[in-house]
Design a protein around this motif. Sequence first.
Motif, PDB file in Angstrom:
ATOM      1  N   GLN A 253       0.835  -1.213   0.000  1.00 52.29           N
ATOM      2  CA  GLN A 253       0.000   0.000   0.000  1.00 52.29           C
ATOM      3  C   GLN A 253       0.866   1.258   0.000  1.00 52.29           C
ATOM      4  O   GLN A 253       0.568   2.210  -0.727  1.00 52.29           O
ATOM      5  N   GLU A 254       1.886   1.273   0.798  1.00 56.55           N
ATOM      6  CA  GLU A 254       2.757   2.454   0.856  1.00 56.55           C
ATOM      7  C   GLU A 254       3.474   2.696  -0.464  1.00 56.55           C
ATOM      8  O   GLU A 254       3.605   3.830  -0.912  1.00 56.55           O
ATOM      9  N   ILE A 255       3.923   1.635  -1.101  1.00 53.99           N
ATOM     10  CA  ILE A 255       4.599   1.788  -2.396  1.00 53.99           C
ATOM     11  C   ILE A 255       3.618   2.360  -3.421  1.00 53.99           C
ATOM     12  O   ILE A 255       3.953   3.281  -4.165  1.00 53.99           O
ATOM     13  N   PHE A 256       2.405   1.819  -3.467  1.00 52.00           N
ATOM     14  CA  PHE A 256       1.390   2.360  -4.383  1.00 52.00           C
ATOM     15  C   PHE A 256       1.108   3.822  -4.070  1.00 52.00           C
ATOM     16  O   PHE A 256       1.006   4.658  -4.963  1.00 52.00           O
ATOM     17  N   SER A 257       0.955   4.123  -2.796  1.00 52.88           N
ATOM     18  CA  SER A 257       0.630   5.481  -2.381  1.00 52.88           C
ATOM     19  C   SER A 257       1.705   6.469  -2.825  1.00 52.88           C
ATOM     20  O   SER A 257       1.389   7.528  -3.395  1.00 52.88           O
ATOM     21  N   LYS A 258       2.944   6.133  -2.598  1.00 49.95           N
ATOM     22  CA  LYS A 258       4.044   7.032  -2.973  1.00 49.95           C
ATOM     23  C   LYS A 258       4.204   7.114  -4.487  1.00 49.95           C
ATOM     24  O   LYS A 258       4.366   8.199  -5.040  1.00 49.95           O
ATOM     25  N   ALA A 259       4.167   5.982  -5.169  1.00 45.41           N
ATOM     26  CA  ALA A 259       4.392   5.976  -6.619  1.00 45.41           C
ATOM     27  C   ALA A 259       3.281   6.701  -7.367  1.00 45.41           C
ATOM     28  O   ALA A 259       3.537   7.376  -8.365  1.00 45.41           O
ATOM     29  N   LEU A 260       2.053   6.557  -6.889  1.00 43.05           N
ATOM     30  CA  LEU A 260       0.906   7.163  -7.582  1.00 43.05           C
ATOM     31  C   LEU A 260       0.485   8.484  -6.954  1.00 43.05           C
ATOM     32  O   LEU A 260      -0.447   9.138  -7.445  1.00 43.05           O
ATOM     33  N   GLU A 261       1.167   8.854  -5.864  1.00 36.74           N
ATOM     34  CA  GLU A 261       0.845  10.093  -5.153  1.00 36.74           C
ATOM     35  C   GLU A 261      -0.639  10.139  -4.779  1.00 36.74           C
ATOM     36  O   GLU A 261      -1.340  11.122  -5.022  1.00 36.74           O
ATOM     37  N   LEU A 262      -1.078   9.053  -4.163  1.00 40.53           N
ATOM     38  CA  LEU A 262      -2.457   8.943  -3.675  1.00 40.53           C
ATOM     39  C   LEU A 262      -2.421   8.695  -2.171  1.00 40.53           C
ATOM     40  O   LEU A 262      -1.500   8.044  -1.671  1.00 40.53           O
TER      41      LEU A 262
ATOM     42  N   ASP B 254      -9.996  -2.180  -5.194  1.00 35.86           N
ATOM     43  CA  ASP B 254     -10.790  -1.552  -6.261  1.00 35.86           C
ATOM     44  C   ASP B 254      -9.958  -0.604  -7.125  1.00 35.86           C
ATOM     45  O   ASP B 254     -10.423  -0.169  -8.186  1.00 35.86           O
ATOM     46  N   LEU B 255      -8.767  -0.272  -6.665  1.00 32.61           N
ATOM     47  CA  LEU B 255      -7.920   0.640  -7.432  1.00 32.61           C
ATOM     48  C   LEU B 255      -7.395  -0.080  -8.668  1.00 32.61           C
ATOM     49  O   LEU B 255      -6.722  -1.100  -8.570  1.00 32.61           O
ATOM     50  N   ALA B 256      -7.739   0.433  -9.842  1.00 37.39           N
ATOM     51  CA  ALA B 256      -7.341  -0.201 -11.101  1.00 37.39           C
ATOM     52  C   ALA B 256      -6.584   0.788 -11.973  1.00 37.39           C
ATOM     53  O   ALA B 256      -6.743   2.007 -11.849  1.00 37.39           O
TER      54      ALA B 256
ATOM     55  N   THR C 172      -5.576   3.171 -14.663  1.00 34.73           N
ATOM     56  CA  THR C 172      -6.323   4.262 -15.309  1.00 34.73           C
ATOM     57  C   THR C 172      -7.650   4.586 -14.622  1.00 34.73           C
ATOM     58  O   THR C 172      -8.425   5.356 -15.145  1.00 34.73           O
ATOM     59  N   SER C 173      -7.938   4.008 -13.455  1.00 34.95           N
ATOM     60  CA  SER C 173      -9.168   4.365 -12.736  1.00 34.95           C
ATOM     61  C   SER C 173      -9.027   5.715 -12.050  1.00 34.95           C
ATOM     62  O   SER C 173     -10.027   6.317 -11.651  1.00 34.95           O
ATOM     63  N   VAL C 174      -7.793   6.154 -11.888  1.00 33.59           N
ATOM     64  CA  VAL C 174      -7.514   7.487 -11.354  1.00 33.59           C
ATOM     65  C   VAL C 174      -6.504   8.145 -12.297  1.00 33.59           C
ATOM     66  O   VAL C 174      -5.681   7.449 -12.904  1.00 33.59           O
ATOM     67  N   PRO C 175      -6.570   9.461 -12.451  1.00 33.76           N
ATOM     68  CA  PRO C 175      -5.641  10.128 -13.381  1.00 33.76           C
ATOM     69  C   PRO C 175      -4.173   9.902 -13.026  1.00 33.76           C
ATOM     70  O   PRO C 175      -3.311   9.908 -13.910  1.00 33.76           O
ATOM     71  N   GLN C 176      -3.887   9.674 -11.752  1.00 35.91           N
ATOM     72  CA  GLN C 176      -2.491   9.499 -11.323  1.00 35.91           C
ATOM     73  C   GLN C 176      -1.871   8.200 -11.840  1.00 35.91           C
ATOM     74  O   GLN C 176      -0.659   8.085 -11.885  1.00 35.91           O
ATOM     75  N   TRP C 177      -2.685   7.216 -12.185  1.00 36.36           N
ATOM     76  CA  TRP C 177      -2.138   5.925 -12.630  1.00 36.36           C
ATOM     77  C   TRP C 177      -2.211   5.849 -14.155  1.00 36.36           C
ATOM     78  O   TRP C 177      -3.109   5.268 -14.734  1.00 36.36           O
ATOM     79  N   ASP C 178      -1.220   6.453 -14.792  1.00 34.81           N
ATOM     80  CA  ASP C 178      -1.115   6.399 -16.241  1.00 34.81           C
ATOM     81  C   ASP C 178       0.103   5.539 -16.609  1.00 34.81           C
ATOM     82  O   ASP C 178       0.723   4.931 -15.737  1.00 34.81           O
ATOM     83  N   SER C 179       0.449   5.508 -17.881  1.00 35.45           N
ATOM     84  CA  SER C 179       1.541   4.635 -18.327  1.00 35.45           C
ATOM     85  C   SER C 179       2.888   5.038 -17.717  1.00 35.45           C
ATOM     86  O   SER C 179       3.716   4.170 -17.403  1.00 35.45           O
TER      87      SER C 179
ATOM     88  N   GLY D 161       0.387  -7.102 -17.135  1.00 36.35           N
ATOM     89  CA  GLY D 161      -0.793  -7.673 -16.483  1.00 36.35           C
ATOM     90  C   GLY D 161      -1.163  -7.044 -15.157  1.00 36.35           C
ATOM     91  O   GLY D 161      -2.223  -7.341 -14.606  1.00 36.35           O
ATOM     92  N   MET D 162      -0.343  -6.161 -14.643  1.00 41.24           N
ATOM     93  CA  MET D 162      -0.624  -5.556 -13.339  1.00 41.24           C
ATOM     94  C   MET D 162      -1.673  -4.454 -13.509  1.00 41.24           C
ATOM     95  O   MET D 162      -1.372  -3.280 -13.628  1.00 41.24           O
ATOM     96  N   SER D 163      -2.914  -4.867 -13.524  1.00 38.99           N
ATOM     97  CA  SER D 163      -4.016  -3.966 -13.856  1.00 38.99           C
ATOM     98  C   SER D 163      -4.759  -3.406 -12.652  1.00 38.99           C
ATOM     99  O   SER D 163      -5.667  -2.599 -12.826  1.00 38.99           O
ATOM    100  N   SER D 164      -4.392  -3.830 -11.469  1.00 40.04           N
ATOM    101  CA  SER D 164      -5.070  -3.329 -10.268  1.00 40.04           C
ATOM    102  C   SER D 164      -4.176  -3.588  -9.050  1.00 40.04           C
ATOM    103  O   SER D 164      -3.205  -4.336  -9.135  1.00 40.04           O
TER     104      SER D 164
END
Length: 84
Positions: free
Chosen positions: A8-17, A25-27, A29-36, A61-64
């Motif tokens: 969770q912390e890695i996702f939070s820092k990398a995506l700035e969420l 539920d986080l997928a 492109t479901s949020v603007p911060q998670w782009d290519s 394949g890491m879609s969520s």
Amino acid sequence: MRNNEKLQEIFSKALELPLEKINDDLAYTSVPQWDSVSHMALIAALDEGFGLMIETDDVIGMSSFGKAREILAKYGVAFETVTV
């Protein structure tokens, strides 16, 4: 730190969420911060954080957030059971 929290912390820092937005539920492109671009930064952070090298098919394949847990488990990362 438990691996679920670490993920969770890695996702939070990398995506700035905020941490509370990081759940199954986080997928992609479901949020603007998670782009290519941020996806590649996320993969690099996961590689470094868990000391592994994620293969190309798994990067694609890491879609969520939930799928990330499944993929990391393939690399031997153990996750504690999440109860709801």
